[in-house]
Enzyme design. Sequence first.
Site, PDB file in Angstrom:
ATOM      1  N   ALA A  83     -20.055  35.554  68.700  1.00 34.60           N
ATOM      2  CA  ALA A  83     -20.071  36.640  69.676  1.00 34.60           C
ATOM      3  C   ALA A  83     -21.530  36.930  70.038  1.00 34.60           C
ATOM      4  O   ALA A  83     -22.437  36.649  69.254  1.00 34.60           O
ATOM      5  CB  ALA A  83     -19.411  37.874  69.085  1.00 34.60           C
ATOM      6  N   GLY A 126     -17.711  33.848  65.882  1.00 36.24           N
ATOM      7  CA  GLY A 126     -16.687  33.795  66.929  1.00 36.24           C
ATOM      8  C   GLY A 126     -16.496  32.385  67.476  1.00 36.24           C
ATOM      9  O   GLY A 126     -15.417  32.042  67.970  1.00 36.24           O
ATOM     10  N   GLU A 129     -14.151  30.896  65.275  1.00 37.43           N
ATOM     11  CA  GLU A 129     -12.850  31.548  65.492  1.00 37.43           C
ATOM     12  C   GLU A 129     -12.126  30.976  66.709  1.00 37.43           C
ATOM     13  O   GLU A 129     -10.917  30.730  66.656  1.00 37.43           O
ATOM     14  CB  GLU A 129     -13.042  33.064  65.641  1.00 37.43           C
ATOM     15  CG  GLU A 129     -13.406  33.704  64.303  1.00 37.43           C
ATOM     16  CD  GLU A 129     -13.712  35.180  64.400  1.00 37.43           C
ATOM     17  OE1 GLU A 129     -14.564  35.557  65.239  1.00 37.43           O
ATOM     18  OE2 GLU A 129     -13.129  35.963  63.647  1.00 37.43           O
ATOM     19  N   GLU A 149     -21.493  36.110  59.988  1.00 35.90           N
ATOM     20  CA  GLU A 149     -21.454  37.531  60.380  1.00 35.90           C
ATOM     21  C   GLU A 149     -21.875  38.459  59.240  1.00 35.90           C
ATOM     22  O   GLU A 149     -22.444  39.520  59.468  1.00 35.90           O
ATOM     23  CB  GLU A 149     -20.046  37.944  60.844  1.00 35.90           C
ATOM     24  CG  GLU A 149     -19.560  37.278  62.114  1.00 35.90           C
ATOM     25  CD  GLU A 149     -18.660  36.084  61.821  1.00 35.90           C
ATOM     26  OE1 GLU A 149     -18.935  35.325  60.862  1.00 35.90           O
ATOM     27  OE2 GLU A 149     -17.685  35.884  62.571  1.00 35.90           O
TER      28      GLU A 149
HETATM   29  C1  HXC Z   1     -26.764  36.246  71.180  1.00 35.69           C
HETATM   30  C2  HXC Z   1     -27.758  34.265  70.593  1.00 35.69           C
HETATM   31  C3  HXC Z   1     -26.772  34.027  69.606  1.00 35.69           C
HETATM   32  C4  HXC Z   1     -25.734  35.008  69.456  1.00 35.69           C
HETATM   33  C5  HXC Z   1     -28.148  32.388  69.579  1.00 35.69           C
HETATM   34  N1  HXC Z   1     -28.594  33.224  70.533  1.00 35.69           N
HETATM   35  N2  HXC Z   1     -27.054  32.856  68.993  1.00 35.69           N
HETATM   36  N3  HXC Z   1     -27.751  35.358  71.365  1.00 35.69           N
HETATM   37  N4  HXC Z   1     -25.795  36.095  70.252  1.00 35.69           N
HETATM   38  N5  HXC Z   1     -24.731  34.861  68.581  1.00 35.69           N
HETATM   39  C6  HXC Z   1     -29.749  33.072  71.396  1.00 35.69           C
HETATM   40  C7  HXC Z   1     -31.042  33.284  70.622  1.00 35.69           C
HETATM   41  O1  HXC Z   1     -31.347  34.660  70.503  1.00 35.69           O
HETATM   42  C8  HXC Z   1     -32.025  32.551  71.507  1.00 35.69           C
HETATM   43  O2  HXC Z   1     -32.365  33.370  72.614  1.00 35.69           O
HETATM   44  C9  HXC Z   1     -31.199  31.377  72.032  1.00 35.69           C
HETATM   45  O3  HXC Z   1     -29.842  31.750  71.869  1.00 35.69           O
HETATM   46  C10 HXC Z   1     -31.428  30.106  71.240  1.00 35.69           C
HETATM   47  O4  HXC Z   1     -31.179  30.386  69.876  1.00 35.69           O
HETATM   48  P1  HXC Z   1     -32.181  29.965  68.710  1.00 35.69           P
HETATM   49  O5  HXC Z   1     -31.786  30.721  67.489  1.00 35.69           O
HETATM   50  O6  HXC Z   1     -33.600  30.064  69.164  1.00 35.69           O
HETATM   51  O7  HXC Z   1     -31.815  28.418  68.574  1.00 35.69           O
HETATM   52  P2  HXC Z   1     -31.761  27.541  67.254  1.00 35.69           P
HETATM   53  O8  HXC Z   1     -33.012  27.731  66.428  1.00 35.69           O
HETATM   54  O9  HXC Z   1     -31.451  26.164  67.745  1.00 35.69           O
HETATM   55  O10 HXC Z   1     -30.536  28.084  66.402  1.00 35.69           O
HETATM   56  C11 HXC Z   1     -29.204  27.986  66.910  1.00 35.69           C
HETATM   57  C12 HXC Z   1     -28.262  28.829  66.007  1.00 35.69           C
HETATM   58  C13 HXC Z   1     -28.836  30.247  65.842  1.00 35.69           C
HETATM   59  C14 HXC Z   1     -28.151  28.143  64.631  1.00 35.69           C
HETATM   60  C15 HXC Z   1     -26.902  28.799  66.664  1.00 35.69           C
HETATM   61  O11 HXC Z   1     -29.136  30.744  67.140  1.00 35.69           O
HETATM   62  C16 HXC Z   1     -27.928  31.210  65.163  1.00 35.69           C
HETATM   63  O12 HXC Z   1     -27.805  31.203  63.919  1.00 35.69           O
HETATM   64  N6  HXC Z   1     -27.313  32.094  65.940  1.00 35.69           N
HETATM   65  C17 HXC Z   1     -26.582  33.248  65.445  1.00 35.69           C
HETATM   66  C18 HXC Z   1     -25.302  32.851  64.751  1.00 35.69           C
HETATM   67  C19 HXC Z   1     -24.521  34.059  64.325  1.00 35.69           C
HETATM   68  O13 HXC Z   1     -24.986  34.924  63.563  1.00 35.69           O
HETATM   69  N7  HXC Z   1     -23.279  34.118  64.795  1.00 35.69           N
HETATM   70  C20 HXC Z   1     -22.368  35.207  64.487  1.00 35.69           C
HETATM   71  C21 HXC Z   1     -22.374  36.210  65.601  1.00 35.69           C
HETATM   72  S1  HXC Z   1     -21.338  37.585  65.272  1.00 35.69           S
HETATM   73  P3  HXC Z   1     -33.880  33.627  73.044  1.00 35.69           P
HETATM   74  O14 HXC Z   1     -33.750  34.597  74.165  1.00 35.69           O
HETATM   75  O15 HXC Z   1     -34.604  34.128  71.857  1.00 35.69           O
HETATM   76  O16 HXC Z   1     -34.362  32.263  73.485  1.00 35.69           O
HETATM   77  C22 HXC Z   1     -19.785  37.020  65.620  1.00 35.69           C
HETATM   78  C23 HXC Z   1     -18.693  38.047  65.423  1.00 35.69           C
HETATM   79  C24 HXC Z   1     -17.411  37.551  65.983  1.00 35.69           C
HETATM   80  O17 HXC Z   1     -19.574  35.933  66.006  1.00 35.69           O
HETATM   81  C25 HXC Z   1     -16.513  38.732  66.250  1.00 35.69           C
HETATM   82  C26 HXC Z   1     -15.579  38.456  67.394  1.00 35.69           C
HETATM   83  C27 HXC Z   1     -14.991  39.674  67.970  1.00 35.69           C
END
Ligand code: HXC
Length: 275
Positions: A83, A126, A129, A149
């Site tokens: 998400a 997500g 998911e 998460e």
């Molecule tokens: C918003 C995100 C994002 C996310 C990445 N980005 N994941 N923005 N929400 N979930 C953005 C980063 O901020 C960054 O923007 C750009 O995408 C590139 O990401 P990087 O981290 O610089 O790339 P990289 O080093 O290649 O790493 C990729 C990644 C990492 C491993 C996917 O981004 C990551 O771990 N993302 C978060 C994963 C996460 O926590 N997911 C759970 C979310 S909560 P900028 O602007 O800085 O370039 C969830 C709840 C579900 O899913 C509930 C459903 C209702």
Amino acid sequence: MFSLSRFIKAKSAWRNFNTKYQFIDVKKEEKVSIITMNRPKASNALCDRLIHEIVTQLKKCDRNPETNAIVLTGLHKVFAAGADVKEMEPRTFQGNFSTNFSSEWDEIAKTRKPLIAAVNGFALGGGCEIAMMCDIIIAGENSKFGHPEIKLGTFSGAGGTQRLTRAVGKAKAMEMLLTGELISAREAWQSGLVSRIVPDHDVVDIAIKIAAKIAANSQPMAMMAKECINQAYESTLQEGLEFERRMFQSTFAFYDREEGMKSFINKRDPEFKDA
Ligand code: HXC
């Protein structure tokens, strides 16, 4: 021979087809529809709009008699990073409750036609998911699955605790959901989360080939079989068996059932009419 005007015309037709969508691309190969999440600047983070676009297109596919199976895929490096944390961060419980946040996500799982996730790179939170809402997951050899998460001070909210537990069992689900650590494609395959691992560059093609095999069968039979398989998650064994029996009996109301059996007896390929 290459014709520039034909190329420009085809390209603008392609654009027109997709103009309504900001974050997905849509194409069709015969009876297979392919939806590609395309929000590269945010690692395919699943903002409300992206989820809405996926759901809208899946509903269109369900309504389209010319679509028999669907492939959902992402970018080469990331299927979906979860998400959109930046969109979610300012949200409140009151707001989430009144909009029933995450309920639209569930519409993906309600797709009636067979749906295959072609996963390359990260399928996180997500992202994992929505892959699990699909019927089959094909994983690239370097793909990674997980639920980070917990590291954001929350946990999965679109089926992760439920679907992951059913897919990989309690111990593995607990470990993944409580540590937030990711698993490799191999571990995902060993635990039954994905149906096969293929070279990264072949993921989408192989998913489309599998979808095409499904699409070559009778559409209503595939849809009914999908309903029966999903019933296994919703009912006791006896209720599921009863459901399957009734559905099986009803296949005898279809042209395709008669054609399928006649073609076997007459040693020829069936010509299904999806009817
Ligand atoms: C918003 C995100 C994002 C996310 C990445 N980005 N994941 N923005 N929400 N979930 C953005 C980063 O901020 C960054 O923007 C750009 O995408 C590139 O990401 P990087 O981290 O610089 O790339 P990289 O080093 O290649 O790493 C990729 C990644 C990492 C491993 C996917 O981004 C990551 O771990 N993302 C978060 C994963 C996460 O926590 N997911 C759970 C979310 S909560 P900028 O602007 O800085 O370039 C969830 C709840 C579900 O899913 C509930 C459903 C209702």
